[in-house]
Design a protein around this motif. Sequence first.
Motif, PDB file in Angstrom:
ATOM      1  N   SER A   8       4.502  -7.955  -4.777  1.00 15.87           N
ATOM      2  CA  SER A   8       4.751  -8.609  -3.241  1.00 15.87           C
ATOM      3  C   SER A   8       4.323  -7.428  -2.302  1.00 15.87           C
ATOM      4  O   SER A   8       3.937  -8.151  -1.051  1.00 15.87           O
ATOM      5  N   ASN A   9       4.590  -6.237  -2.558  1.00 15.55           N
ATOM      6  CA  ASN A   9       3.999  -5.312  -1.840  1.00 15.55           C
ATOM      7  C   ASN A   9       2.500  -5.454  -1.121  1.00 15.55           C
ATOM      8  O   ASN A   9       2.093  -5.146   0.134  1.00 15.55           O
ATOM      9  N   THR A  10       1.653  -5.814  -2.188  1.00 20.97           N
ATOM     10  CA  THR A  10       0.205  -5.798  -1.615  1.00 20.97           C
ATOM     11  C   THR A  10       0.124  -7.158  -0.822  1.00 20.97           C
ATOM     12  O   THR A  10      -0.695  -7.229  -0.087  1.00 20.97           O
ATOM     13  N   LEU A  11       0.972  -8.291  -1.214  1.00 21.68           N
ATOM     14  CA  LEU A  11       0.744  -9.333  -0.385  1.00 21.68           C
ATOM     15  C   LEU A  11       1.163  -8.975   1.154  1.00 21.68           C
ATOM     16  O   LEU A  11       0.740  -9.401   2.105  1.00 21.68           O
ATOM     17  N   LEU A  12       2.309  -8.085   1.140  1.00 19.77           N
ATOM     18  CA  LEU A  12       2.885  -7.682   2.516  1.00 19.77           C
ATOM     19  C   LEU A  12       1.600  -6.873   3.203  1.00 19.77           C
ATOM     20  O   LEU A  12       1.741  -7.223   4.552  1.00 19.77           O
ATOM     21  N   LEU A  13       1.232  -5.979   2.577  1.00 25.36           N
ATOM     22  CA  LEU A  13       0.099  -5.245   3.239  1.00 25.36           C
ATOM     23  C   LEU A  13      -0.978  -5.980   3.540  1.00 25.36           C
ATOM     24  O   LEU A  13      -1.497  -5.834   4.686  1.00 25.36           O
ATOM     25  N   ARG A  14      -1.418  -6.863   2.780  1.00 18.22           N
ATOM     26  CA  ARG A  14      -2.655  -7.697   3.200  1.00 18.22           C
ATOM     27  C   ARG A  14      -2.415  -8.641   4.545  1.00 18.22           C
ATOM     28  O   ARG A  14      -2.922  -8.681   5.240  1.00 18.22           O
ATOM     29  N   ARG A  15      -1.075  -9.207   4.476  1.00 15.87           N
ATOM     30  CA  ARG A  15      -0.466  -9.810   5.630  1.00 15.87           C
ATOM     31  C   ARG A  15      -0.427  -9.048   6.859  1.00 15.87           C
ATOM     32  O   ARG A  15      -0.733  -9.367   7.787  1.00 15.87           O
ATOM     33  N   GLN A  16       0.158  -7.801   6.761  1.00 16.92           N
ATOM     34  CA  GLN A  16       0.131  -6.863   8.094  1.00 16.92           C
ATOM     35  C   GLN A  16      -1.326  -6.405   8.423  1.00 16.92           C
ATOM     36  O   GLN A  16      -1.404  -6.636   9.786  1.00 16.92           O
ATOM     37  N   LEU A  17      -2.265  -6.369   7.495  1.00 15.41           N
ATOM     38  CA  LEU A  17      -3.564  -5.831   8.022  1.00 15.41           C
ATOM     39  C   LEU A  17      -4.001  -7.145   8.539  1.00 15.41           C
ATOM     40  O   LEU A  17      -4.748  -6.917   9.520  1.00 15.41           O
ATOM     41  N   ALA A  18      -4.052  -8.272   8.009  1.00 17.86           N
ATOM     42  CA  ALA A  18      -4.812  -9.723   8.541  1.00 17.86           C
ATOM     43  C   ALA A  18      -4.020  -9.616   9.948  1.00 17.86           C
ATOM     44  O   ALA A  18      -4.705 -10.214  10.901  1.00 17.86           O
ATOM     45  N   GLU A  19      -2.685  -9.595  10.193  1.00 19.05           N
ATOM     46  CA  GLU A  19      -2.137  -9.698  11.367  1.00 19.05           C
ATOM     47  C   GLU A  19      -2.600  -8.695  12.496  1.00 19.05           C
ATOM     48  O   GLU A  19      -2.854  -9.189  13.580  1.00 19.05           O
ATOM     49  N   THR A 113       7.829  -1.114  11.604  1.00 17.61           N
ATOM     50  CA  THR A 113       6.157  -1.694  11.720  1.00 17.61           C
ATOM     51  C   THR A 113       5.363  -0.401  11.970  1.00 17.61           C
ATOM     52  O   THR A 113       5.935   0.685  12.388  1.00 17.61           O
ATOM     53  N   LEU A 114       4.193  -0.405  11.695  1.00 15.74           N
ATOM     54  CA  LEU A 114       3.206   0.613  12.155  1.00 15.74           C
ATOM     55  C   LEU A 114       3.202   0.685  13.640  1.00 15.74           C
ATOM     56  O   LEU A 114       3.435   1.828  14.083  1.00 15.74           O
ATOM     57  N   ILE A 115       3.814  -0.202  14.341  1.00 14.90           N
ATOM     58  CA  ILE A 115       3.745  -0.280  15.755  1.00 14.90           C
ATOM     59  C   ILE A 115       4.945   0.632  16.292  1.00 14.90           C
ATOM     60  O   ILE A 115       4.874   1.428  17.032  1.00 14.90           O
ATOM     61  N   SER A 116       6.006   0.575  15.278  1.00 20.00           N
ATOM     62  CA  SER A 116       7.285   1.485  15.919  1.00 20.00           C
ATOM     63  C   SER A 116       6.860   2.895  15.709  1.00 20.00           C
ATOM     64  O   SER A 116       7.185   3.565  16.505  1.00 20.00           O
ATOM     65  N   VAL A 117       5.986   3.207  14.589  1.00 19.17           N
ATOM     66  CA  VAL A 117       5.552   4.711  14.602  1.00 19.17           C
ATOM     67  C   VAL A 117       4.509   5.079  15.785  1.00 19.17           C
ATOM     68  O   VAL A 117       4.895   6.166  16.239  1.00 19.17           O
ATOM     69  N   ILE A 118       3.692   4.217  16.086  1.00 17.55           N
ATOM     70  CA  ILE A 118       2.948   4.573  17.179  1.00 17.55           C
ATOM     71  C   ILE A 118       3.676   4.623  18.393  1.00 17.55           C
ATOM     72  O   ILE A 118       3.521   5.501  19.160  1.00 17.55           O
ATOM     73  N   SER A 119       4.422   3.992  18.499  1.00 16.10           N
ATOM     74  CA  SER A 119       5.737   3.818  19.742  1.00 16.10           C
ATOM     75  C   SER A 119       6.326   5.073  19.769  1.00 16.10           C
ATOM     76  O   SER A 119       6.395   5.885  21.126  1.00 16.10           O
ATOM     77  N   LEU A 120       6.727   5.902  18.756  1.00 17.93           N
ATOM     78  CA  LEU A 120       7.288   6.817  18.843  1.00 17.93           C
ATOM     79  C   LEU A 120       6.424   7.958  19.384  1.00 17.93           C
ATOM     80  O   LEU A 120       6.679   9.000  19.853  1.00 17.93           O
ATOM     81  N   LEU A 121       5.079   8.186  18.520  1.00 18.41           N
ATOM     82  CA  LEU A 121       4.435   9.264  18.832  1.00 18.41           C
ATOM     83  C   LEU A 121       4.004   9.157  20.158  1.00 18.41           C
ATOM     84  O   LEU A 121       3.599  10.507  20.826  1.00 18.41           O
ATOM     85  N   SER A 122       3.674   7.939  20.753  1.00 20.59           N
ATOM     86  CA  SER A 122       3.163   8.042  22.082  1.00 20.59           C
ATOM     87  C   SER A 122       4.267   8.238  23.513  1.00 20.59           C
ATOM     88  O   SER A 122       4.163   8.052  24.549  1.00 20.59           O
ATOM     89  N   SER A 123       5.304   8.485  22.943  1.00 23.66           N
ATOM     90  CA  SER A 123       6.521   8.466  23.599  1.00 23.66           C
ATOM     91  C   SER A 123       6.611   9.868  24.498  1.00 23.66           C
ATOM     92  O   SER A 123       5.959  10.774  24.098  1.00 23.66           O
ATOM     93  N   ASP A 124       7.015   9.774  25.746  1.00 22.69           N
ATOM     94  CA  ASP A 124       6.852  10.891  26.616  1.00 22.69           C
ATOM     95  C   ASP A 124       7.957  12.087  26.240  1.00 22.69           C
ATOM     96  O   ASP A 124       7.985  12.988  26.547  1.00 22.69           O
ATOM     97  N   THR A 125       8.803  11.924  25.371  1.00 29.18           N
ATOM     98  CA  THR A 125       9.964  12.508  25.003  1.00 29.18           C
ATOM     99  C   THR A 125       9.749  12.883  23.294  1.00 29.18           C
ATOM    100  O   THR A 125      10.546  12.008  22.779  1.00 29.18           O
TER     101      THR A 125
END
Length: 164
Positions: A8-19, A113-125
């Motif tokens: 199921s994790n490969t299906l999830l990864l495939r789905r996230q990449l497709a999204e 999600t990956l977007i959560s990680v990106i948001s944290l890194l781009s935070s001003d704080t």
Amino acid sequence: MSKSPQPSNTLLLRRQLAELTKHPVEGFSAGLVNDDNLYEWEILIIGEGGFFKARLSFPPEFPLLPPKMRFTTQMYHPNIYPDGTVCVSILHAPGDDQYGYEDAGERWMPVHTLISVISLLSSDTPNLDSPANVDAAKEVRTDLEGYRKKVRRLARRSAEEAFD
């Protein structure tokens, strides 16, 4: 001959990449390092005047355990080790922090999600409580303008290298 079922994790990864491919996030792109391996992604973050490349390595236990993220572009950030490894709470394994810096709710949960990680890194704080790069954290506290100047210089260099 029928194919064996995929975990199921490969299906999830495939789905996230497709999204991400179907509905791209501004300033962010992702793709597989090798078409035969869904567990290794190369990502590109465009922002702050630079082009920042990183690798995402997903464990076989994903999404129960978080991916590891390492920038291949030189970075200077309190939450990124000098070797490029990202150290933010949501990329830490679930559960309580043995050192007491993080609440369990700040650590990895399968809903992140990956977007959560990106948001944290781009935070001003950035998180300065338990920095991965002590020098960068100290500079944020004592010479914020000097820190920003170094970050801008690295961003410019990354943009130049992207077109070499």
